[in-house]
Design an enzyme around this catalytic site. Structure first.
Site, PDB file in Angstrom:
ATOM      1  N   PHE A 184       0.835  -1.203   0.000  1.00  0.00           N
ATOM      2  CA  PHE A 184       0.000   0.000   0.000  1.00  0.00           C
ATOM      3  C   PHE A 184       0.871   1.255   0.000  1.00  0.00           C
ATOM      4  O   PHE A 184       0.648   2.176  -0.788  1.00  0.00           O
ATOM      5  CB  PHE A 184      -0.940   0.000   1.200  1.00  0.00           C
TER       6      PHE A 184
ATOM      7  N   LYS B 107       4.323   2.128  -0.800  1.00  0.00           N
ATOM      8  CA  LYS B 107       5.527   1.588  -1.414  1.00  0.00           C
ATOM      9  C   LYS B 107       6.777   2.406  -1.133  1.00  0.00           C
ATOM     10  O   LYS B 107       7.900   1.889  -1.209  1.00  0.00           O
ATOM     11  CB  LYS B 107       5.327   1.465  -2.931  1.00  0.00           C
TER      12      LYS B 107
ATOM     13  N   THR C 127       7.198  -2.838  -1.421  1.00  0.00           N
ATOM     14  CA  THR C 127       8.566  -3.315  -1.491  1.00  0.00           C
ATOM     15  C   THR C 127       9.480  -2.220  -2.062  1.00  0.00           C
ATOM     16  O   THR C 127       9.176  -1.597  -3.077  1.00  0.00           O
ATOM     17  CB  THR C 127       8.653  -4.572  -2.359  1.00  0.00           C
TER      18      THR C 127
ATOM     19  N   ASN D 112      -2.437  -7.833  -9.234  1.00  0.00           N
ATOM     20  CA  ASN D 112      -1.476  -6.765  -9.482  1.00  0.00           C
ATOM     21  C   ASN D 112      -0.201  -7.332 -10.096  1.00  0.00           C
ATOM     22  O   ASN D 112       0.212  -8.440  -9.783  1.00  0.00           O
ATOM     23  CB  ASN D 112      -1.166  -5.996  -8.187  1.00  0.00           C
ATOM     24  N   ARG D 113       0.381  -6.545 -10.969  1.00  0.00           N
ATOM     25  CA  ARG D 113       1.723  -6.823 -11.477  1.00  0.00           C
ATOM     26  C   ARG D 113       2.510  -5.503 -11.478  1.00  0.00           C
ATOM     27  O   ARG D 113       3.111  -5.097 -12.473  1.00  0.00           O
ATOM     28  CB  ARG D 113       1.668  -7.452 -12.868  1.00  0.00           C
ATOM     29  N   MET D 114       2.471  -4.853 -10.319  1.00  0.00           N
ATOM     30  CA  MET D 114       3.078  -3.534 -10.184  1.00  0.00           C
ATOM     31  C   MET D 114       4.566  -3.558 -10.508  1.00  0.00           C
ATOM     32  O   MET D 114       5.088  -2.651 -11.157  1.00  0.00           O
ATOM     33  CB  MET D 114       2.862  -2.984  -8.775  1.00  0.00           C
TER      34      MET D 114
ATOM     35  N   PHE E 265       7.260  -3.711  -8.236  1.00  0.00           N
ATOM     36  CA  PHE E 265       8.115  -2.987  -7.285  1.00  0.00           C
ATOM     37  C   PHE E 265       8.396  -1.560  -7.748  1.00  0.00           C
ATOM     38  O   PHE E 265       9.550  -1.099  -7.760  1.00  0.00           O
ATOM     39  CB  PHE E 265       9.450  -3.713  -7.064  1.00  0.00           C
TER      40      PHE E 265
ATOM     41  N   ASN F 106       9.986  -3.660   3.765  1.00  0.00           N
ATOM     42  CA  ASN F 106      10.016  -4.818   2.878  1.00  0.00           C
ATOM     43  C   ASN F 106      10.949  -4.513   1.710  1.00  0.00           C
ATOM     44  O   ASN F 106      10.768  -3.514   1.010  1.00  0.00           O
ATOM     45  CB  ASN F 106       8.585  -5.089   2.392  1.00  0.00           C
TER      46      ASN F 106
ATOM     47  N   ASN G 268       6.014 -10.820  -9.715  1.00  0.00           N
ATOM     48  CA  ASN G 268       6.051  -9.751 -10.716  1.00  0.00           C
ATOM     49  C   ASN G 268       7.444  -9.265 -11.086  1.00  0.00           C
ATOM     50  O   ASN G 268       7.585  -8.317 -11.856  1.00  0.00           O
ATOM     51  CB  ASN G 268       5.211  -8.570 -10.235  1.00  0.00           C
TER      52      ASN G 268
ATOM     53  N   LYS H 180       9.600 -13.331   3.535  1.00  0.00           N
ATOM     54  CA  LYS H 180       8.210 -13.435   3.080  1.00  0.00           C
ATOM     55  C   LYS H 180       8.129 -14.476   1.974  1.00  0.00           C
ATOM     56  O   LYS H 180       8.829 -14.370   0.964  1.00  0.00           O
ATOM     57  CB  LYS H 180       7.717 -12.080   2.574  1.00  0.00           C
TER      58      LYS H 180
ATOM     59  N   THR I 264       1.183 -12.858  -2.568  1.00  0.00           N
ATOM     60  CA  THR I 264       0.091 -13.125  -3.497  1.00  0.00           C
ATOM     61  C   THR I 264       0.312 -14.450  -4.219  1.00  0.00           C
ATOM     62  O   THR I 264       1.406 -15.020  -4.189  1.00  0.00           O
ATOM     63  CB  THR I 264      -0.020 -11.997  -4.531  1.00  0.00           C
TER      64      THR I 264
ATOM     65  N   TYR J   2      -4.369  -6.004   3.499  1.00  0.00           N
ATOM     66  CA  TYR J   2      -4.133  -4.967   2.496  1.00  0.00           C
ATOM     67  C   TYR J   2      -5.332  -4.832   1.558  1.00  0.00           C
ATOM     68  O   TYR J   2      -6.004  -3.799   1.544  1.00  0.00           O
ATOM     69  CB  TYR J   2      -2.845  -5.259   1.712  1.00  0.00           C
TER      70      TYR J   2
END
Length: 358
Positions: A79, A81, A101, A126-128, A130, A157, A195, A227, A257, A331
């Site tokens: 959330f 970043k 992250t 999501n495929r943000m 990082f 993170n 991702n 994680k 995820t 989240y």
């Protein structure tokens, strides 16, 4: 916040979500909401009222990893970043905020669109990739955030920079560790996002052991957690848990995820059109609980296990605690439940704990 006031705000958010946010690009909606959260500490009258009613129940506090958490419930990474909204998120009732992250090198992330709602499933894909401004800028923000005496516990993170080859991942993580560990209450090593190409391969023991050993040594007194992905086999979960204990890490975050798409209400063709990415939210609750129980069975009773995945209600929080979680994070539900989400969970936690103490 009183139950009546909370329900009014919650109802209002539901109307706004259906009328506005649901018809808006999810990433744009996130930035709008995040802007309000960032601004909240700068409005003294409003922030004072919010803080008064959103404060976690003292009875829900726990000490783990040598850190006192004002409550067991916090906000998962993803959330915030770039460590820009810690104060505002703390005002909304999260006992800890895990930022990131964060990567050593600034990066824009994957091409848009890269965030998708599955409203019928109360989920996200999501495929943000990082997207963040890099560890050096985050370190400066974290240094300022730590000066706030009312701040929540801050987790950081860290992940691999996309431009760095997998074989050079250790040095990349070490750069982030050296910059960020001095300003983190704990450090979370993310080797489980789907991702970033090659990242999940770092969960294999021949790569994970040297990585975690190096980060642990570089972090100094800052506790280090790893994680993991929910898509690991049970045998790999056991192996990673054993490795974390063997290396003297502070804990495990279970879990990230998933790349699975089974059991969704959203039409298959619509999900397929979203493309690759990690699925989060209610659909991963069952598997996340399985992973949590598996991890807890494999580690000592005083080892910190953070439960993430499919947490929406206070009962979900309690279910994870009953399954052995030391801390619980959420989240995705924040986007669907609105700004009073943590306040509501805190209020119900307070009621449950006081009822149990009678």
């Amino acid at each position: 916040m009183s139950g009546i006031a909370e329900r009014i705000v919650r109802g209002g958010y539901a109307v706004v979500f259906r009328a506005v946010f649901a018809n808006m690009d999810p990433e744009r909606a996130h930035h709008l909401a995040f802007g309000v959260i960032k601004a909240l500490p700068g409005i003294p009258v409003l922030s004072g009222v919010v803080e008064r009613y959103s404060r976690p129940a003292a009875e829900d506090g726990v000490t783990t990893m040598g850190i006192h958490f004002p409550s067991r419930f916090g906000l998962a990474a993803g959330f915030d970043k770039d460590a820009r909204g810690i104060a505002g998120l703390g005002l909304l009732g999260f006992g800890h905020v895990e930022v990131g992250t964060i990567t050593a090198k600034p990066q824009p992330g994957n091409d848009r669109p890269r965030l998708f709602r599955l409203i019928a499933d109360r989920a996200l894909v999501n495929r943000m990739g990082f997207n963040n401004h890099g560890a050096a800028r985050a370190a400066r923000r974290l240094e300022r955030a730590r000066r706030n005496p009312g701040r929540p516990v801050i987790g950081v993170n860290i992940g691999k920079s996309r431009v760095v080859a997998v074989e050079d991942a250790v040095d990349d993580y070490l750069e982030s560790t050296r910059l960020l560990a001095p300003f983190a209450d704990y450090l979370a090593v993310n080797v489980s996002s789907p991702n970033t190409p090659g990242l999940r391969g770092l969960q294999e023991e021949d790569q994970l052991r040297p990585l975690l050993t190096a980060v642990r040594d570089a972090a100094g007194k800052t506790p280090v957690l790893v994680k993991i992905a929910p898509d690991l086999t049970d045998e790999r979960i056991d192996a990673v848990a054993g490795l974390a204990v063997d290396l003297g890490l502070a804990g495990i975050i279970a879990n990230n995820t998933t790349i699975e798409r089974t059991g969704l209400v959203t039409p298959v063709e619509k999900v397929a059109a979203m493309g690759a990415g990690g699925l989060s939210g209610a659909p991963i609750a069952a598997r996340s609980l399985e992973v949590l129980r598996r991890v807890r069975a494999a580690v000592p009773s005083d080892f910190c296990v953070v439960a993430v995945g499919g947490v929406t209600t206070e009962q979900d929080v309690q279910d994870r605690i009953d399954a052995g979680a030391t801390l619980v994070q959420g989240y995705t539900a924040f986007l669907y439940e609105g700004p009073t989400w943590a306040t509501r969970i805190n209020r119900l936690r307070r009621r449950r704990l006081r009822r149990a103490a009678r």
